[in-house]
Motif scaffolding. Sequence first.
Motif, PDB file in Angstrom:
ATOM      1  N   PHE A  22     -74.602  27.831  54.595  1.00 28.52           N
ATOM      2  CA  PHE A  22     -73.833  26.936  55.106  1.00 28.52           C
ATOM      3  C   PHE A  22     -74.135  26.038  56.421  1.00 28.52           C
ATOM      4  N   ALA A  23     -75.414  26.733  56.877  1.00 29.63           N
ATOM      5  CA  ALA A  23     -75.936  26.190  58.069  1.00 29.63           C
ATOM      6  C   ALA A  23     -77.402  25.629  57.629  1.00 29.63           C
ATOM      7  N   VAL A  24     -77.599  25.048  56.371  1.00 28.18           N
ATOM      8  CA  VAL A  24     -78.618  24.461  56.005  1.00 28.18           C
ATOM      9  C   VAL A  24     -78.936  23.353  56.847  1.00 28.18           C
ATOM     10  N   PHE A  25     -77.875  22.222  56.746  1.00 28.10           N
ATOM     11  CA  PHE A  25     -77.908  21.233  57.678  1.00 28.10           C
ATOM     12  C   PHE A  25     -78.143  21.099  58.972  1.00 28.10           C
ATOM     13  N   ASN A  26     -77.545  22.222  59.738  1.00 30.79           N
ATOM     14  CA  ASN A  26     -77.942  22.616  61.260  1.00 30.79           C
ATOM     15  C   ASN A  26     -79.290  22.937  61.407  1.00 30.79           C
ATOM     16  N   ILE A  27     -80.112  23.543  60.423  1.00 28.40           N
ATOM     17  CA  ILE A  27     -81.250  23.792  60.547  1.00 28.40           C
ATOM     18  C   ILE A  27     -82.256  22.565  60.139  1.00 28.40           C
ATOM     19  N   ALA A  28     -81.918  21.916  59.168  1.00 26.70           N
ATOM     20  CA  ALA A  28     -82.896  20.804  58.779  1.00 26.70           C
ATOM     21  C   ALA A  28     -82.757  19.582  59.611  1.00 26.70           C
ATOM     22  N   PRO A  30     -82.889  19.027  63.070  1.00 20.81           N
ATOM     23  CA  PRO A  30     -83.934  18.830  64.093  1.00 20.81           C
ATOM     24  C   PRO A  30     -85.313  18.730  63.466  1.00 20.81           C
ATOM     25  N   ILE A  31     -85.480  19.126  62.249  1.00 22.69           N
ATOM     26  CA  ILE A  31     -86.761  19.268  61.708  1.00 22.69           C
ATOM     27  C   ILE A  31     -86.694  17.761  61.070  1.00 22.69           C
ATOM     28  N   LEU A  32     -85.797  17.149  60.422  1.00 26.01           N
ATOM     29  CA  LEU A  32     -85.846  15.977  60.015  1.00 26.01           C
ATOM     30  C   LEU A  32     -86.120  14.889  61.291  1.00 26.01           C
ATOM     31  N   ILE A  38     -92.217  11.231  64.162  1.00 27.05           N
ATOM     32  CA  ILE A  38     -93.509  11.168  64.097  1.00 27.05           C
ATOM     33  C   ILE A  38     -94.032  10.183  63.237  1.00 27.05           C
ATOM     34  N   THR A  39     -93.258  10.087  62.169  1.00 18.59           N
ATOM     35  CA  THR A  39     -93.785   9.130  61.027  1.00 18.59           C
ATOM     36  C   THR A  39     -93.183   7.522  61.386  1.00 18.59           C
ATOM     37  N   GLY A  40     -92.328   7.699  62.132  1.00 19.37           N
ATOM     38  CA  GLY A  40     -91.753   6.167  62.477  1.00 19.37           C
ATOM     39  C   GLY A  40     -90.731   5.667  61.243  1.00 19.37           C
ATOM     40  N   PHE A  41     -90.396   6.426  60.421  1.00 22.29           N
ATOM     41  CA  PHE A  41     -89.356   6.171  59.490  1.00 22.29           C
ATOM     42  C   PHE A  41     -88.127   5.695  60.020  1.00 22.29           C
ATOM     43  N   LYS A  42     -87.479   4.559  59.556  1.00 22.30           N
ATOM     44  CA  LYS A  42     -86.108   4.243  59.979  1.00 22.30           C
ATOM     45  C   LYS A  42     -85.505   3.313  58.834  1.00 22.30           C
ATOM     46  N   ILE A  43     -84.194   3.068  59.201  1.00 20.72           N
ATOM     47  CA  ILE A  43     -83.524   2.429  57.997  1.00 20.72           C
ATOM     48  C   ILE A  43     -83.308   0.744  58.841  1.00 20.72           C
ATOM     49  N   ASP A  44     -84.030  -0.251  58.176  1.00 19.07           N
ATOM     50  CA  ASP A  44     -83.818  -1.507  58.844  1.00 19.07           C
ATOM     51  C   ASP A  44     -82.388  -1.992  58.548  1.00 19.07           C
TER      52      ASP A  44
END
Length: 57
Positions: A22-28, A30-32, A38-44
């Motif tokens: 149940f904590a998968v999104f809590n862990i993911a 900060p990583i995402l 770092i990659t500069g990915f964003k939603i325009d």
Amino acid sequence: MEFLRCVHGGDAGVSTFLYFPFAVFNIASPILSLLYGITGFKIDKLPTAPGPAAEAL
């Protein structure tokens, strides 16, 4: 430090491995966030079309 007692799963009688799925999104999250930073990915934003719908905003 009594206020820290609420964060321990053992106090509620629940093993850490039982609530881990149940904590998968809590862990993911900060990583995402680091990966996107770092990659500069964003939603325009889409450009707004002129018209009555755009004027209502």
